[in-house]
Design an enzyme around this catalytic site. Sequence first.
Site, PDB file in Angstrom:
ATOM      1  N   HIS A  42       0.204  -0.909   0.150  1.00 11.25           N
ATOM      2  CA  HIS A  42       0.096  -0.008   0.229  1.00 11.25           C
ATOM      3  C   HIS A  42       0.798   1.197  -0.289  1.00 11.25           C
ATOM      4  CE1 HIS A  42      -3.555  -2.014   0.428  1.00 11.25           C
ATOM      5  NE2 HIS A  42      -4.064  -2.749   1.367  1.00 11.25           N
ATOM      6  N   SER A  43       0.190   2.103  -0.391  1.00 10.98           N
ATOM      7  CA  SER A  43       0.894   3.744  -0.470  1.00 10.98           C
ATOM      8  C   SER A  43       2.229   3.638   0.891  1.00 10.98           C
ATOM      9  CB  SER A  43       0.315   5.096  -0.859  1.00 10.98           C
ATOM     10  OG  SER A  43      -1.264   5.152   0.116  1.00 10.98           O
ATOM     11  N   GLU A  44       1.552   3.567   1.795  1.00  9.70           N
ATOM     12  CA  GLU A  44       1.863   3.224   3.672  1.00  9.70           C
ATOM     13  C   GLU A  44       1.427   2.421   3.986  1.00  9.70           C
ATOM     14  OE1 GLU A  44       4.202   5.966   3.841  1.00  9.70           O
ATOM     15  OE2 GLU A  44       3.553   7.605   2.562  1.00  9.70           O
ATOM     16  N   THR A  45       3.051   2.050   5.020  1.00  9.38           N
ATOM     17  CA  THR A  45       2.695   1.033   6.142  1.00  9.38           C
ATOM     18  C   THR A  45       3.107   1.280   7.628  1.00  9.38           C
ATOM     19  OG1 THR A  45       2.934  -0.564   4.196  1.00  9.38           O
ATOM     20  CG2 THR A  45       3.574  -1.684   6.810  1.00  9.38           C
ATOM     21  N   CYS A  73       3.176  11.562   7.402  1.00  8.98           N
ATOM     22  CA  CYS A  73       2.458  10.207   6.568  1.00  8.98           C
ATOM     23  C   CYS A  73       1.348  11.048   6.999  1.00  8.98           C
ATOM     24  CB  CYS A  73       2.498   9.024   6.709  1.00  8.98           C
ATOM     25  SG  CYS A  73       1.080   8.248   5.446  1.00  8.98           S
TER      26      CYS A  73
END
Length: 269
Positions: A42-45, A73
């Site tokens: 995903h775009s961020e973890t 983020c």
Amino acid sequence: MRIRIVDAFTDRPFAGNPAGVLLLDAFPDDDRLQRVALEVNHSETAFAHRLPAGGEADWALRWFTPATEVAMCGHATLATAHVLHTTGAHEGPVRFATRSGVLTATPREDGAITLDFPTAPLTPVQTPAGVAEALGAEPRTVLDTGPNIGDLLVEVADEETVRGLAPDLTALAAHSERGVIATARAEDPARGYDYVSRCFFPNVGIDEDPVTGSAHTALAPFWSERIGRPDLTGLQASSRSGRVRTELRGGRTLLSGHAVTVIDGELLV
């Protein structure tokens, strides 16, 4: 490691921006964190662990895209706070120690969570050669968003232009550290939002981010000055879409939204 996937800046599943969230006893080495983020894809973890009581923060927090660690983020912070509150791991406001300083997430009575982030410093710049062609639209205004965000904020003609963008991402990558935030005033504020945006971040492995909390620390001061109100609602017009309520407080910007846990599982390796 227990891992959860949380849709942030939405009150329903399969919308907003999904983030992986892992609550740990301590951070493993950076390569391990990066490999997990790439697997989640995903775009961020977000990775968090509890800090000793009595300090300036309650939890340490780091964020990784599939390609790199980032300095800030919003949606993955919201997702982490949501996991802490819904699992009982933390009650009330939570303070996160991050690369961008201490960030606070406060649960609201309506079920939303409010993030307290630093306001991005906006500096007007000349439109770089090639940006209009790469974005596929003529900029009205271009601003640098400072080191924490690392984007160009580009105002275009109208909401229809924002929604219709199909940028050349390879060309766009040459013009900023992270990417480009494209924005315009809402065509009809009666629809419940004041401005629209889309975010393209090819330099961190994200072609288009669904809903970007950090970008709203730049969008909030930009649009508050033009609209004349500190409290606004932004719609990020990606295919998943999501709304971010913003409140400008000088050097800080409050970002509010809901979150929904959609997957709860275990990382086996």
